[in-house]
Design an enzyme around this catalytic site. Sequence first.
Site, PDB file in Angstrom:
ATOM      1  N   GLU A  28      29.060  46.906  29.546  1.00  0.00           N
ATOM      2  CA  GLU A  28      30.096  45.869  29.568  1.00  0.00           C
ATOM      3  C   GLU A  28      29.908  44.814  28.479  1.00  0.00           C
ATOM      4  OE1 GLU A  28      32.932  45.615  31.069  1.00  0.00           O
ATOM      5  OE2 GLU A  28      32.710  47.381  32.335  1.00  0.00           O
ATOM      6  N   THR A  29      28.734  44.199  28.412  1.00  0.00           N
ATOM      7  CA  THR A  29      28.570  43.031  27.521  1.00  0.00           C
ATOM      8  C   THR A  29      27.234  42.979  26.774  1.00  0.00           C
ATOM      9  OG1 THR A  29      27.665  41.693  29.335  1.00  0.00           O
ATOM     10  CG2 THR A  29      30.051  41.566  28.992  1.00  0.00           C
TER      11      THR A  29
END
Length: 273
Positions: A56-57
Amino acid sequence: AKGTAKNWQAYRERFVEPVRIRAALRFWQNHAATLARAEQEFGVPQEIIVGILGVETIYGQHMGNFRVIDALATLAFDFPQAHPRAAERKAFFLRELEQFLSLMQRTGQDPSAPRGSFAGAMGLPQFMPSSWVRYAIDFDGDGHVDLHASAADAIGSVASYFIAHGWKPGMPTHYTVRLDGPAEHTEELLLPDILPTFSATRMQALGAQLDNAGQQHTGPLALVELQNGNAAPSYVAGTENFYAITRYNWSSYYAMAVIELGQAVKAEREAAR
């Protein structure tokens, strides 16, 4: 989604790569106790949580720099009309905007402050506002939920999300599978897409040879096809837990990247012991 040929190997290389693995090892090292506690309390393996936050990040390195209120308002009120599901998407973002504003009001935050993705997803786990409201938890015990600055809250919230979406503690995500049936049997197996529908026995009868563990599996399975551009596709037999990962992002490629990033990091950690 037709168009460019999907390529699992190319997709995998974007996520299961040295930069992300190094960041993952650091993150796991720094939050080992919290990850162990999440696994103990929820039954979601540490490597799956690490995989999600990495894909995701990269553990908060890329949380998005759009003002969430602007992103949601733009998609709620100016969604491209040409889109085949424009009405449905507009309604979705309008609901997310409402959830966001009421969350800001309840927690006394300035709604113009939070930043996120172009779609309004927030924090280390990139939760949409409705997911924040429903599944985010205060896992560091400081009395409020912060998915931007608290790695512990992000870890606990991902575990909470998975349990709410049908994660079954102790169940593998997938088994290896070899196809040796006629094409029409393969088509029948691929019809339900990633929704687990077939018993192990039925799968084998349709020419999908499961590994030993897969043959013992009692729940439903799905034949998951991962295309490799012009090369032959890869296949796995996905369990209900594989399906649970796709509740986070509706894509078998995504789920596989999460699983394999987590496995790669776990293997490196164990090798370093």
